[in-house]
Design an enzyme around this catalytic site. Structure first.
Site, PDB file in Angstrom:
ATOM      1  N   LYS C  76       0.928  -1.211   0.020  1.00 28.59           N
ATOM      2  CA  LYS C  76      -0.017  -0.024   0.070  1.00 28.59           C
ATOM      3  C   LYS C  76       0.801   1.197   0.144  1.00 28.59           C
ATOM      4  CE  LYS C  76      -3.803   1.896   2.513  1.00 28.59           C
ATOM      5  NZ  LYS C  76      -4.959   1.818   3.691  1.00 28.59           N
ATOM      6  N   SER C 151      -9.905   2.165   2.550  1.00 27.90           N
ATOM      7  CA  SER C 151      -8.933   2.858   1.499  1.00 27.90           C
ATOM      8  C   SER C 151      -7.984   2.015   0.996  1.00 27.90           C
ATOM      9  CB  SER C 151      -8.310   3.847   2.672  1.00 27.90           C
ATOM     10  OG  SER C 151      -7.449   3.081   3.614  1.00 27.90           O
ATOM     11  N   SER C 175     -10.251  -0.413   6.882  1.00 30.55           N
ATOM     12  CA  SER C 175      -9.479  -0.015   5.590  1.00 30.55           C
ATOM     13  C   SER C 175      -8.713  -1.399   4.845  1.00 30.55           C
ATOM     14  CB  SER C 175      -8.463   1.004   5.476  1.00 30.55           C
ATOM     15  OG  SER C 175      -9.200   2.393   5.551  1.00 30.55           O
TER      16      SER C 175
END
Ligand SMILES: [Mg+2]
Ligand SMILES: [Zn+2]
Lengths: 100, 495, 488
Positions: C76, C151, C175
């Site tokens: 990420k 997210s 997330s």
């Protein structure tokens, strides 16, 4: 009842250093009003009155490091990411603020 | 009556002092970067103290220990549990745009420091002692004075950012009357000596490792306290006194005119000795303090605190008495040194190995003169007692004579390093090697045949002019006694 | 020859270790896969082919070994990677190359994991759909017109689309788990303090936690073990070994385990299809030997407002450092404007609308006069939620709920309604506030779209998640991503 006025949003934006356009301020004032309406419900949790706040999820105390010097970053690496550098320092536009 | 005395005959002063002290730790408050003063810009920075995205702080345990020792020496209560907080405001010298500080949970609270003014003891109450981090340094470019006003842009160096900073805040000091300025100075002096005795900071006001904000207000007797101003930038002991005096005089003028004192930050100018307005204290300034989520609470172990308390050095006042007695100084002698503000440094110089008489002579003589020239207290000169003791030792071993010793100290004061570095760099050692001096002696005799003749003719005291010529030629590095002996020997005259 | 992109991480590691296949071949297969599909999925913001192949070569040379050596991973873009662009999905960090590695990054490198690149995300991890990325949305591999969750939609989509067998996500309010639920992957938020936050660009410091995303429970456990454990650079890191998650995943045994169904996290507000898969999964656990009870956590209904005060407050402070001085974007420096104006312009243009919304909200909640009513009160409610967990864990070893109220919704559906978007995290937020670990594991399909079951465990009992997840996985093998768009 309105939770937050446009002027308050403008003040908050200034505190947060956000140069918001007028239409952005208007939109944000409306959205925050809705959001604050939803989160304000938290004030009604009456059994929270005598409860201590939780600031850290997992209780740990006294985490320290010994006073030992470790290597710093090379200066060219430090300044490489800067928007602007001069005389080995970070260059910024003039500070209109008073001296702090 | 001076304007200051006039003012304090009419109004009662209330003082408040906030002192920031950089701790003398090897590494920074929340990262391992070095804290060396005067390093090349931005060479003592890392992701943590630059506030790079993702970097996290870890508390320096020595900084916590030093703060607790300061608190203990100031008779404070040490918190059994406390936290760091974020003080949120934007400023380019603050890498994260919040300062990691302490807010409603300081490490130390409720202490005091007794100071002596005119033979009377005044108790200054300490409200809190807390731990925080220093900011970077900003250089303003393009303005006429290097100040922010008129500058075209600014340059930031973050070497200082994140150095542990202890903030010591007094409660309001009332009832000092005309002694207000003297009390303020005595407090800062005593605090500096106490911190030096604890060995937690080098407390160099001229280098910024000890900085003072002075709050001042005036009111008429029987009336509530007046509005206070906060004078920043007070960076010498003399300035502390002058800042109070000037602010008292100014506020008295304002009040006499029937106007109101504005609550504001003011700046003290070393050049004019006066304060000038800075920021009007913005009531809307909102630091949005909240507990720092990246740090866990600090809960000092009571046993550890007790051990630190037991190991505290004697306070400066007690240490002074002990040393004065040990050295056999007369009360008069000691009082002269107190008045000149050098007692502590003289004692420290003795502790560093110098004979008492030598230490006393240097601090009351050449160093006092240098201090006077630069408008600071002798103890604030950028020379340490250890360095003075070293110079004394160099004289004792014959490496330096008195004139050279002064040159060495000037070098130290000019920031050229330790005494031995200055000796080496300036090539200042005494030349007593007769072979090397021979040429200079011969040259002097050749240049002044008339004087040589006088000496040969029996006027031995005339040899002084020849000694002077040799000393000048050797830039003071010759040993005068050796030169004289050599000259007389060459001239065949008995000394 | 087998398609290397379809192997699990455990299988890949074994194949590389036995020299059946080289790590470079594995890396290349995944880079090819990314080249083939990522224009449609848009899971990646940056692909580091050169770095990946170099790392794979080191594994092949025997320099790096371990249970995941040679396994590709999608990271990420909120975790710092030295010399490799890191943006947190924001314009304000466009082009920034960190001078240091996050601890998670460093541990992955040391373990011989091959980082393929950085994945898309909602800007600064604020969102539940990855539509708040400054670089355009990620598409759900199950249906490209739908959101992949957020997210960490990029990480979940990369795993679901076979662009990587493993990914790292971060979970502040769900997330990791919500994207995993809607992409049919396994996602775990470890115990707060279990995985170092050093080098993780902070959204909400007291809630953020990095964790694994994988296609199998065992793979998630292997990754969890590789990145977890004490880090002296993170003061909030727990000084204890990683719970035995790999062992638990291998045991896959729930016999005698007390499973509590949280009353407040079911029923109203949950789509019927989601509720049905959840009920079936709970029934499956009973058949596997677990006992199921209903538990009540009355304060969970206040979790959402508490979260939307605490997280924006911390974020408003954490994001203050993006000021056009030391790194990142600078806007409007024309030689005339002062610094304050340049800062404010940069922040107004560098941050997207959701980030600005939360910064202003957080500034408000912390400001004098409002602190007690908002931030302070939220922290007290947090205590009550923690007490609810403690009470529930007296009756049950783990708690379960649907991970999300619904399946993946169409792109754009909730973009103009922040509150509707925020409600995606109703079930996931309580664990963040409490600090305990939680997992989303596939529980079947509703209308052809994945449904996730959430397992929550007490602090430092991350192993229990893996026991439940692995047992469920073994009992009810889940459909692989159909990827209909690839053949269409
Ligand atoms: Mg302070
Ligand atoms: Zn540093």
């Amino acid at each position: 009842m309105s939770q937050i006025t446009r002027d308050e949003v403008a003040h908050l934006a200034r505190l947060a250093r956000l140069a918001l356009a007028d239409d952005e301020l208007d939109g944000l004032a409306q959205q925050l009003d809705v959001i604050l309406d939803a989160v304000a419900a938290i004030g009604q949790v009456t059994d929270a009155a005598d409860v201590p706040p939780t600031t850290h999820a997992v209780p740990v105390e006294n985490v320290t490091r010994p006073d030992v010097v470790t290597p710093s970053l090379p200066r060219d690496v430090v300044l490489a990411g800067a928007p602007e550098a001069e005389q080995d320092r970070f260059r910024v536009p003039r500070i209109l603020d008073e001296e702090a | 009556m001076t304007a200051y005395e006039q003012a304090l005959a009419e109004f009662a002063p209330v003082l408040g002092l906030e002192t920031h002290v950089e701790l003398g730790t090897a590494s920074k408050m929340f990262c391992g970067c070095a804290t060396t003063f005067g390093a090349e810009p931005n060479t003592q920075v890392c992701p943590v103290c630059l506030g790079l995205p993702g970097a996290l702080p870890v508390v320096n345990e020595k900084a916590v220990e030093s703060t607790i020792r300061i608190g203990l020496a100031l008779h404070c209560t040490i918190a059994t549990w406390c936290r760091f907080a974020r003080k949120n405001y934007f400023y380019p010298d603050m890498p994260k745009n919040f300062q990691t500080s302490q807010y409603d949970e300081p490490l130390c609270v409720d202490g005091h420091l007794d100071v002596e003014v005119d033979g009377e003891v005044v108790r200054v109450e300490i409200e809190r002692v807390h731990l925080e981090e220093d900011t970077g340094k900003t250089l303003h470019v393009g303005g006429a004075t290097g100040r922010i006003t008129g500058a075209s842009h600014s340059l930031v160096d973050y070497n200082r950012a994140g150095i542990p900073l202890v903030e010591i805040v007094t409660r309001p000091v009332a009832g000092t009357g005309v002694r207000a300025a003297a009390v303020a100075k005595a407090y800062v002096t005593e605090l500096r000596d106490l911190l030096r005795g604890l060995d937690v900071s080098d407390v160099r006001m001229e280098q910024g490792s000890m900085r003072c904000d002075v709050n001042t207000s005036l009111h008429r007797a029987g009336e509530p306290w007046g509005t206070r101003t906060e004078t920043k930038n007070v960076n010498s002991l003399r300035s502390v006194e002058r800042a109070v005096r000037s602010e008292v005089e100014r506020q008295a003028e304002v009040l006499r005119r029937g106007e109101r004192v504005v609550q504001e930050t003011r700046h003290f100018s070393e050049a004019t000795g006066a304060t000038s307005p800075g920021r009007v204290k913005d009531d809307a300034a909102d630091y949005r303090y909240f507990p720092e989520p990246d740090l866990v609470p600090v809960a000092p172990d009571p046993a550890w605190v007790a051990a630190l308390r037991a190991a505290l050095p004697a306070p400066p006042s007690v240490r002074r008495k002990q040393l004065v007695a040990q050295l056999g100084l007369s009360d008069l002698d000691a009082q002269a040194m107190v008045n000149a503000g050098v007692l502590d440094v003289v004692l420290a110089t003795v502790e560093a190995g110098a004979p008492a008489a030598e230490a006393r002579n240097w601090w009351l003589g050449a160093l006092a003169q240098r201090a006077n020239e630069t408008g600071v207290e002798p103890a604030e000169l950028p020379v340490t007692p250890a360095q003075v003791a070293r110079v004394v030792a160099l004289v004792a071993e014959g490496t330096l004579n008195a004139g050279l010793a002064r040159q060495v100290l000037d070098g130290v004061l000019a920031g050229e390093g330790e005494p031995d570095d200055v000796v080496a760099a300036r090539g200042l050692a005494v030349v007593s090697d007769t072979g090397a001096l021979g040429e200079a002696v011969d040259a002097a005799l050749a240049a002044h045949p008339d004087v040589a003749d006088k000496v040969r003719g029996g006027k031995v005291q005339a040899v002084g002019a020849l000694v002077g010529a040799v000393m000048r030629a050797t830039r003071g590095q010759a040993d005068a006694a050796t030169v004289r002996a050599l000259l007389l020997e060459r001239l065949g005259v008995e000394g | 020859m087998t398609d290397l992109t379809r192997l699990t991480a455990a299988e890949t590691a074994a194949a590389v270790a036995s020299r059946e296949v080289s790590a470079v071949e594995v890396a290349q297969a995944h880079l090819d896969r990314i080249a083939a599909v990522d224009d449609r999925v848009h899971a990646f913001l940056h692909v580091d082919a050169e770095g990946a192949l170099a790392q794979a070569a080191r594994v092949d040379a025997g320099e790096l070994t371990g249970p995941l050596a040679g396994v590709p991973l999608a990271l990420k873009d909120v975790l710092c990677t030295e010399g490799v662009p890191t943006t947190a999905g924001s314009r304000i960090l466009e082009g920034w190359r960190p001078p240091y590695d996050a601890t998670v990054t460093a541990r992955l490198r040391a373990a011989g994991v091959v980082v393929l690149g950085k994945t898309n995300m909602d800007e600064f991890a604020m969102g539940s759909s990855t539509e708040h990325s400054a670089y355009g949305p990620t598409h759900n591999p199950w249906d490209l017109d739908r959101i992949p969750g957020g997210s960490g939609g990029g990480s979940a989509a990369a795993v679901a689309a076979y662009e990587a067998p493993l990914a790292i996500g971060t979970d502040t309010g769900g997330s990791i788990r919500q994207p995993s639920a809607v992409t049919g992957t396994v996602g775990v938020k470890p115990t707060y303090g279990g995985v170092s936050r050093y080098g993780l660009i902070a959204f909400s410091s007291s809630l953020d936690q990095a964790g694994p995303v994988a296609r199998t429970v065992l793979d998630a456990a292997l990754l969890h073990e590789a990145i977890g454990g004490h880090d002296p650079r993170d003061s909030t890191s727990i000084a204890a070994p990683v719970p035995p998650v790999v062992e638990a995943a291998r045991q896959a045994d729930v016999r005698g385990l007390r499973v509590g169904v949280v009353r407040e996290l079911t029923g109203d507000g949950y789509e019927p299809g989601v509720q049905a898969r959840f009920d079936e999964a709970v029934q499956a656990l009973v058949e596997l030997g677990a006992t199921v009870t209903a538990v009540s956590c009355p304060h969970f209904v206040h979790a959402l407002p508490a979260y939307y005060l605490i997280a924006p407050s911390e974020a408003s402070s954490n994001l203050a450092r993006f000021d056009a001085v030391r790194y990142g974007l600078r806007v409007g420096d024309d030689g005339e404007r002062g610094l304050e104006e340049v800062m404010a312009l940069t922040r107004a243009q560098g941050f997207g609308p959701e980030v600005k919304r939360r910064i202003v909200l957080g500034t408000y909640a912390l400001s004098s006069g409002y602190y007690d009513a908002y931030y302070g009160q939220a922290q007290k409610v947090r205590t009550l939620i923690t007490r609810d967990f403690t009470a529930a864990f007296a009756e049950a070893d783990v708690l379960v709920s649907p991970t999300t109220p619904g399946v993946a919704f169409p792109l754009g559906a909730k973009l103009s309604d922040p509150l509707a978007m925020y409600r995606q995290d109703l079930a996931t937020i309580p664990s963040n506030l409490y600090g305990g670990p939680a997992m989303s594991v596939p529980a079947g399909l509703s209308d052809g779209l994945p449904v996730g079951l959430q397992v929550m465990a007490p602090v430092q009992r991350d192993d229990l998640l893996y026991r439940v997840g692995a047992a469920l996985e073994a009992a009810r093998p889940f459909a692989p991503t159909p990827l209909q768009w690839e053949t269409a």
